[in-house]
Design a protein around this motif. Structure first.
Motif, PDB file in Angstrom:
ATOM      1  N   SER A 437      79.221 -97.951  12.830  1.00 39.06           N
ATOM      2  CA  SER A 437      78.584 -97.600  14.175  1.00 39.06           C
ATOM      3  C   SER A 437      77.470 -98.399  14.814  1.00 39.06           C
ATOM      4  O   SER A 437      77.490 -98.662  15.927  1.00 39.06           O
ATOM      5  CB  SER A 437      78.137 -95.983  13.995  1.00 39.06           C
ATOM      6  OG  SER A 437      77.012 -96.076  13.257  1.00 39.06           O
ATOM      7  N   MET A 438      76.916 -98.854  13.868  1.00 34.80           N
ATOM      8  CA  MET A 438      75.795 -99.936  14.230  1.00 34.80           C
ATOM      9  C   MET A 438      76.212-101.234  14.971  1.00 34.80           C
ATOM     10  O   MET A 438      75.484-101.623  16.020  1.00 34.80           O
ATOM     11  CB  MET A 438      74.818-100.327  13.104  1.00 34.80           C
ATOM     12  CG  MET A 438      73.659-101.086  13.488  1.00 34.80           C
ATOM     13  SD  MET A 438      72.625 -99.913  14.283  1.00 34.80           S
ATOM     14  CE  MET A 438      70.780-100.911  14.474  1.00 34.80           C
ATOM     15  N   LEU A 439      77.506-101.486  14.695  1.00 32.08           N
ATOM     16  CA  LEU A 439      78.253-102.555  15.367  1.00 32.08           C
ATOM     17  C   LEU A 439      78.360-102.390  16.770  1.00 32.08           C
ATOM     18  O   LEU A 439      78.210-103.380  17.620  1.00 32.08           O
ATOM     19  CB  LEU A 439      79.337-103.126  14.524  1.00 32.08           C
ATOM     20  CG  LEU A 439      80.115-104.486  15.229  1.00 32.08           C
ATOM     21  CD1 LEU A 439      79.009-105.607  15.175  1.00 32.08           C
ATOM     22  CD2 LEU A 439      81.279-104.915  14.214  1.00 32.08           C
ATOM     23  N   ALA A 440      78.687-101.186  17.031  1.00 34.95           N
ATOM     24  CA  ALA A 440      78.926-100.871  18.660  1.00 34.95           C
ATOM     25  C   ALA A 440      77.555-101.185  19.304  1.00 34.95           C
ATOM     26  O   ALA A 440      77.646-101.552  20.414  1.00 34.95           O
ATOM     27  CB  ALA A 440      79.498 -99.710  18.682  1.00 34.95           C
ATOM     28  N   LEU A 463      81.221-106.109  26.290  1.00 35.33           N
ATOM     29  CA  LEU A 463      81.507-104.935  26.702  1.00 35.33           C
ATOM     30  C   LEU A 463      83.023-104.353  26.015  1.00 35.33           C
ATOM     31  O   LEU A 463      83.163-103.250  25.724  1.00 35.33           O
ATOM     32  CB  LEU A 463      81.365-104.647  28.070  1.00 35.33           C
ATOM     33  CG  LEU A 463      81.805-103.272  28.586  1.00 35.33           C
ATOM     34  CD1 LEU A 463      81.076-102.104  27.947  1.00 35.33           C
ATOM     35  CD2 LEU A 463      81.624-103.342  30.118  1.00 35.33           C
ATOM     36  N   ASN A 464      84.033-105.361  25.912  1.00 37.46           N
ATOM     37  CA  ASN A 464      85.111-105.158  25.440  1.00 37.46           C
ATOM     38  C   ASN A 464      85.144-105.116  24.021  1.00 37.46           C
ATOM     39  O   ASN A 464      85.764-104.346  23.588  1.00 37.46           O
ATOM     40  CB  ASN A 464      86.163-106.228  25.975  1.00 37.46           C
ATOM     41  CG  ASN A 464      86.226-106.670  27.481  1.00 37.46           C
ATOM     42  OD1 ASN A 464      86.586-105.359  27.976  1.00 37.46           O
ATOM     43  ND2 ASN A 464      86.511-107.645  27.941  1.00 37.46           N
ATOM     44  N   GLU A 465      84.223-105.699  23.353  1.00 41.75           N
ATOM     45  CA  GLU A 465      84.112-105.627  21.725  1.00 41.75           C
ATOM     46  C   GLU A 465      83.691-104.132  21.797  1.00 41.75           C
ATOM     47  O   GLU A 465      84.120-103.337  20.682  1.00 41.75           O
ATOM     48  CB  GLU A 465      83.130-106.654  21.350  1.00 41.75           C
ATOM     49  CG  GLU A 465      83.704-108.074  21.327  1.00 41.75           C
ATOM     50  CD  GLU A 465      84.802-108.079  20.164  1.00 41.75           C
ATOM     51  OE1 GLU A 465      84.672-107.573  18.866  1.00 41.75           O
ATOM     52  OE2 GLU A 465      85.924-108.556  20.657  1.00 41.75           O
ATOM     53  N   TYR A 466      82.652-103.632  22.618  1.00 46.96           N
ATOM     54  CA  TYR A 466      82.009-102.262  22.396  1.00 46.96           C
ATOM     55  C   TYR A 466      83.157-101.242  22.323  1.00 46.96           C
ATOM     56  O   TYR A 466      83.246-100.145  21.651  1.00 46.96           O
ATOM     57  CB  TYR A 466      80.967-102.205  23.551  1.00 46.96           C
ATOM     58  CG  TYR A 466      80.645-100.682  23.592  1.00 46.96           C
ATOM     59  CD1 TYR A 466      79.417-100.355  22.635  1.00 46.96           C
ATOM     60  CD2 TYR A 466      81.229 -99.820  24.341  1.00 46.96           C
ATOM     61  CE1 TYR A 466      78.809 -99.017  22.828  1.00 46.96           C
ATOM     62  CE2 TYR A 466      80.597 -98.372  24.597  1.00 46.96           C
ATOM     63  CZ  TYR A 466      79.535 -98.013  23.731  1.00 46.96           C
ATOM     64  OH  TYR A 466      79.153 -96.963  23.762  1.00 46.96           O
ATOM     65  N   LEU A 467      84.276-101.463  23.292  1.00 51.60           N
ATOM     66  CA  LEU A 467      85.191-100.485  23.475  1.00 51.60           C
ATOM     67  C   LEU A 467      86.266-100.710  22.268  1.00 51.60           C
ATOM     68  O   LEU A 467      86.627 -99.591  21.827  1.00 51.60           O
ATOM     69  CB  LEU A 467      86.255-100.968  24.848  1.00 51.60           C
ATOM     70  CG  LEU A 467      87.339-100.214  25.030  1.00 51.60           C
ATOM     71  CD1 LEU A 467      86.997 -98.478  25.308  1.00 51.60           C
ATOM     72  CD2 LEU A 467      88.307-100.628  26.342  1.00 51.60           C
ATOM     73  N   SER A 468      86.484-101.779  21.851  1.00 46.85           N
ATOM     74  CA  SER A 468      87.514-101.802  20.605  1.00 46.85           C
ATOM     75  C   SER A 468      86.757-101.271  19.460  1.00 46.85           C
ATOM     76  O   SER A 468      87.252-100.650  18.524  1.00 46.85           O
ATOM     77  CB  SER A 468      87.687-103.407  20.500  1.00 46.85           C
ATOM     78  OG  SER A 468      86.602-104.088  19.807  1.00 46.85           O
ATOM     79  N   THR A 470      84.688 -98.790  19.481  1.00 44.06           N
ATOM     80  CA  THR A 470      84.186 -97.159  19.782  1.00 44.06           C
ATOM     81  C   THR A 470      85.463 -96.330  20.330  1.00 44.06           C
ATOM     82  O   THR A 470      85.570 -95.254  19.824  1.00 44.06           O
ATOM     83  CB  THR A 470      83.185 -96.775  20.710  1.00 44.06           C
ATOM     84  OG1 THR A 470      83.329 -97.369  21.909  1.00 44.06           O
ATOM     85  CG2 THR A 470      81.825 -97.584  20.299  1.00 44.06           C
ATOM     86  N   GLY A 471      86.095 -97.127  21.052  1.00 39.54           N
ATOM     87  CA  GLY A 471      87.335 -96.355  21.576  1.00 39.54           C
ATOM     88  C   GLY A 471      86.750 -95.541  22.823  1.00 39.54           C
ATOM     89  O   GLY A 471      87.788 -94.756  23.050  1.00 39.54           O
ATOM     90  N   ASP A 472      85.562 -95.500  23.128  1.00 34.76           N
ATOM     91  CA  ASP A 472      85.098 -94.581  24.045  1.00 34.76           C
ATOM     92  C   ASP A 472      85.137 -95.039  25.595  1.00 34.76           C
ATOM     93  O   ASP A 472      84.439 -95.983  26.191  1.00 34.76           O
ATOM     94  CB  ASP A 472      83.479 -94.549  23.799  1.00 34.76           C
ATOM     95  CG  ASP A 472      82.775 -93.519  24.708  1.00 34.76           C
ATOM     96  OD1 ASP A 472      83.454 -92.987  25.580  1.00 34.76           O
ATOM     97  OD2 ASP A 472      81.733 -93.069  24.317  1.00 34.76           O
ATOM     98  N   SER A 473      86.221 -94.769  26.086  1.00 31.86           N
ATOM     99  CA  SER A 473      86.614 -95.325  27.423  1.00 31.86           C
ATOM    100  C   SER A 473      85.576 -94.668  28.458  1.00 31.86           C
ATOM    101  O   SER A 473      85.478 -95.714  29.454  1.00 31.86           O
ATOM    102  CB  SER A 473      87.911 -94.707  27.960  1.00 31.86           C
ATOM    103  OG  SER A 473      89.036 -95.353  26.734  1.00 31.86           O
ATOM    104  N   ILE A 474      85.074 -93.581  28.559  1.00 33.07           N
ATOM    105  CA  ILE A 474      84.146 -92.850  29.220  1.00 33.07           C
ATOM    106  C   ILE A 474      82.948 -93.835  29.355  1.00 33.07           C
ATOM    107  O   ILE A 474      82.374 -94.525  30.473  1.00 33.07           O
ATOM    108  CB  ILE A 474      83.928 -91.462  29.041  1.00 33.07           C
ATOM    109  CG1 ILE A 474      85.103 -90.734  29.279  1.00 33.07           C
ATOM    110  CG2 ILE A 474      82.860 -91.199  30.109  1.00 33.07           C
ATOM    111  CD1 ILE A 474      84.846 -89.348  29.036  1.00 33.07           C
ATOM    112  N   GLN A 475      82.343 -94.134  28.169  1.00 34.88           N
ATOM    113  CA  GLN A 475      81.154 -94.876  28.180  1.00 34.88           C
ATOM    114  C   GLN A 475      81.532 -96.384  28.692  1.00 34.88           C
ATOM    115  O   GLN A 475      80.756 -97.188  29.486  1.00 34.88           O
ATOM    116  CB  GLN A 475      80.679 -95.069  26.633  1.00 34.88           C
ATOM    117  CG  GLN A 475      79.255 -95.705  26.817  1.00 34.88           C
ATOM    118  CD  GLN A 475      78.089 -94.680  27.306  1.00 34.88           C
ATOM    119  OE1 GLN A 475      78.276 -93.405  27.439  1.00 34.88           O
ATOM    120  NE2 GLN A 475      77.641 -95.421  28.420  1.00 34.88           N
TER     121      GLN A 475
END
Length: 672
Positions: A437-440, A463-468, A470-475
């Motif tokens: 989780s810390m990587l996000a 930001l795209n890495e963050y999505l990959s 977390t899978g958090d589309s809203i954020q």
């Protein structure tokens, strides 16, 4: 003896005539290629460990056969395979000419050998050494019947992990990275591949009365069996020496250098009171539960209770004080991607001061506790004492070179001190030790740092890495909205926040940003209902969100609700003043900017310039420059004045200098 050189020369000539040297060259090149291909496919195809060794033996036998056959036979361009005549039977004029194909094959083979040596063996040396000293410690299995005691297995695993983290010569994955593999069905090679490590330490633990059993084994990716393993059947009072022995044995197996200072830290006994230690283990596991699963509140209360019980048993238990400092900080400050969430009693200075007091108590007893320095650094950072905060983080990293949380906070501090290169270097290093989780969160810090220093393309990549991760589309849509907004792309920004709203129309941050998006497009009537919902939800909670108060005030003003707007402006000024006084992160920059904007909008120019001049001293990143230049309408009344433009030029000069330094660093690290 005089004939020996002549005979040796004749032998070399005979090897050349029989083309043995060329066969050896071609064969060696082919063998190199085969071994290289095998080294690539063995792990993905999960071939047996002995595959490569078998290939080497097979090729060595083939080499001998090839040399013998090349001595006996030859390939003639006009006659196919023929037996080679003895030298005394061949006349000079009968010596067959060498086929051009043989020459080409020999030359190509020689080049292949050289290339493989240069681009394969040499560059891999440094990478191999780095990889071979990387390790992840998986959660230990709990073998006893009582699940309530599982914290003991987790505590032993955590202690060994922390011991390994103290060794600078090792790269150790954080606990937030390995927790995802608790009770996993994944194979060791799969886990190693996902974590980017060469070794895994796994184990099991059991405690029955005063007897404890620890079984550990060190496994190398792609290798059958274990590299090292041991069973420890000891009295519970020897648990500290067992944890130390395991860590040092693992380091020895990985050929890691342990300095005398590191050895001393690893072998240090934290307490002689085993009851206190048991309470500490329980408290620390509750703390980790809160961090890993974001179960704050009651979970942190339980953690605090157990650590206080530990101190009742041993008032000189430094780790317990350090743990309480971390808990106190987590209780009163939570960071989320949309901004810091301040609990209502955050302004009560004694709440935050307790973090510093507890950390200092821990360090007074034992000056070599990384988490105590980390907690002290967080406190200093929130107080706006950036240089003191950086010293604390550096002390934490000196004791625990693998402390990724300290690296991330030190990165944020570096950015606050206008050193964005160091900020990015620290984030880079932290990213190499995190896969959980810390990587996000590290992705988010990259995203935000690149925004501040003016690299929107790189910001979008992270930001795209963050999505990959977390899978958090809203954020993702919220952050994409912010990225487009800061570039002045209000139409595309609003499209992204609408995408988030389509997924969850009740999400508070989405509602708030729907209002902001419509406000940016000057669609005030449409923005008002979203702000009304957002304000209603805030009033129903104990949260204090300072960031949006100014925007809500501006929205009300544009709708002709000037009395309500003034209430929001006044409340914003009060919050900003308090944050500036306590030197919070918000108070160090954004509060100054917001106060300047409100005073400019209300026509109080002297006050506006007073705070803008402060802002130029403490913050000059891209966000503030863009807002002042054109994006924030609250500065419209003074935007074209020479005094305002002069301040803007000063900010841009500082910004451009650091922007260029970061650009050069990025080029050196192939990030552009």
């Amino acid at each position: 003896m005089p004939d020996s050189p002549n005979k040796l020369s004749q032998f070399r000539q005979e090897l050349k005539r029989r083309k043995v040297v060329r066969v050896i060259t071609v064969y060696a090149a082919t063998a190199f290629v085969i071994l290289e291909l095998l080294s690539i496919i063995i792990e993905p195809l999960r071939l047996p460990e002995w595959t490569l060794q078998f290939a080497i033996v097979f090729l060595c036998i083939g080499f001998v056969i090839a040399v013998i056959l090349s001595w006996i036979y030859d390939i003639h361009p006009e006659g196919g395979i023929v037996k080679t005549d003895s030298a005394h039977k061949v006349k000079a004029e009968d010596t067959p000419t060498t086929s051009s194909r043989w020459k080409i094959a020999s030359y190509i083979s020689f080049i292949v050998i050289v290339v493989l040596v240069v681009i394969n063996i040499i560059p891999r040396t440094g990478k191999k050494e780095s990889l071979e000293k990387s390790i992840a410690v998986l959660p230990f299995a709990w073998l006893s019947d009582d699940p309530e005691k599982r914290y003991q297995a987790d505590g032993v695993m955590d202690a060994i992990l922390l011991h390994l983290c103290k060794i600078e010569d090792l790269r150790v994955m954080s606990r937030t990275s390995v927790e995802q593999y608790r009770d996993t069905d994944k194979t060791i090679p799969e886990i190693c591949e996902e974590l980017g490590v060469a070794y895994i330490l796994e184990g099991s633990f059991q405690k029955d009365g005063n007897q404890a059993r620890l079984i550990v084994q060190l496994i190398q990716s792609g290798k059958e069996g274990h590299v090292w393993g041991n069973n420890y059947d000891r009295d519970w009072k020897e648990i500290f020496s067992v944890q130390s022995e395991v860590a040092q044995a693992v380091a020895e197996a990985l050929k890691a250098v342990i300095t005398p200072e590191e050895k001393k830290l690893i072998e240090k006994v934290p307490t002689t009171n085993l009851t206190a230690f048991d309470y500490y283990q329980r408290g620390r596991e509750e703390y980790w539960r809160a961090i890993l699963y974001m179960e704050y509140g009651a979970t942190l209360d339980r953690a605090e209770y157990f650590l206080k019980k530990a101190l009742e048993q041993d008032p000189a238990f430094a780790l317990a004080y350090s743990g309480l400092a971390l808990i106190q900080f987590s209780k009163y400050y939570v960071y989320i991607p949309s901004g810091p969430l301040y609990i209502a009693d955050y302004y009560q200075s004694e709440k935050l001061d307790s973090v510093s007091i507890l950390a200092e108590k821990a360090l007074a007893i034992d000056s070599q506790i990384a988490d105590a320095y980390y907690a002290k650094g967080r406190y200093e950072y929130e107080k706006g004492n950036f240089r003191e905060a950086m010293i604390s983080m550096q002390n934490a990293l000196a004791i625990d070179p693998n402390h990724t949380a300290a690296m991330v906070v030190a990165s944020d501090i570096s950015a606050a001190l206008f050193d964005y290169v160091t900020a990015l270097e620290l984030l880079n290093k932290a990213a190499g030790m995190e896969r959980g989780s810390m990587l996000a969160m590290i992705d988010f810090y990259f995203y935000y740092t690149f925004i501040k220093i003016g690299f929107p393309e790189q910001s979008l990549l992270y930001l795209n890495e963050y999505l990959s991760h977390t899978g958090d589309s809203i954020q993702y849509y919220i952050l994409r909205y912010q990225l487009e907004s800061v570039q002045g792309n209000f139409e595309s920004a609003f499209d992204y926040i609408k995408d988030a709203y389509a997924i969850d129309s009740s999400h508070r941050d989405v509602i708030m940003n729907m209002g902001n998006g419509l406000l940016n497009l000057e669609r005030y009537e449409e923005a008002y209902p979203f702000y009304s919902i957002y304000v209603g939800e805030l009033e129903a909670s104990s949260e204090v969100r300072v960031y949006e108060m100014k925007s809500i005030g501006y929205e009300l003003w544009m709708l002709g609700k000037k009395e309500e707007a003034m209430c929001y402006f006044q409340e914003t000024i009060e919050h900003c003043t308090r944050h500036i006084q306590i030197k919070s992160d918000y108070g160090q920059s954004r509060a100054i900017f917001d106060k300047a904007g409100i005073y400019a909008f209300l026509g109080e120019k002297d006050s506006a310039y007073y705070y803008l001049e402060d802002l130029v001293k403490v913050r000059w990143h891209k966000y503030y420059i863009s807002m002042m230049k054109s994006l924030d309408p609250m500065f419209e009344s003074i935007r074209h004045e020479e005094r305002f433009q002069e301040l803007l030029r000063k900010m841009e000069g500082k910004y451009q200098s650091e922007h260029e330094r970061v650009r050069k660093w990025m080029e050196e690290h192939d990030m552009l």
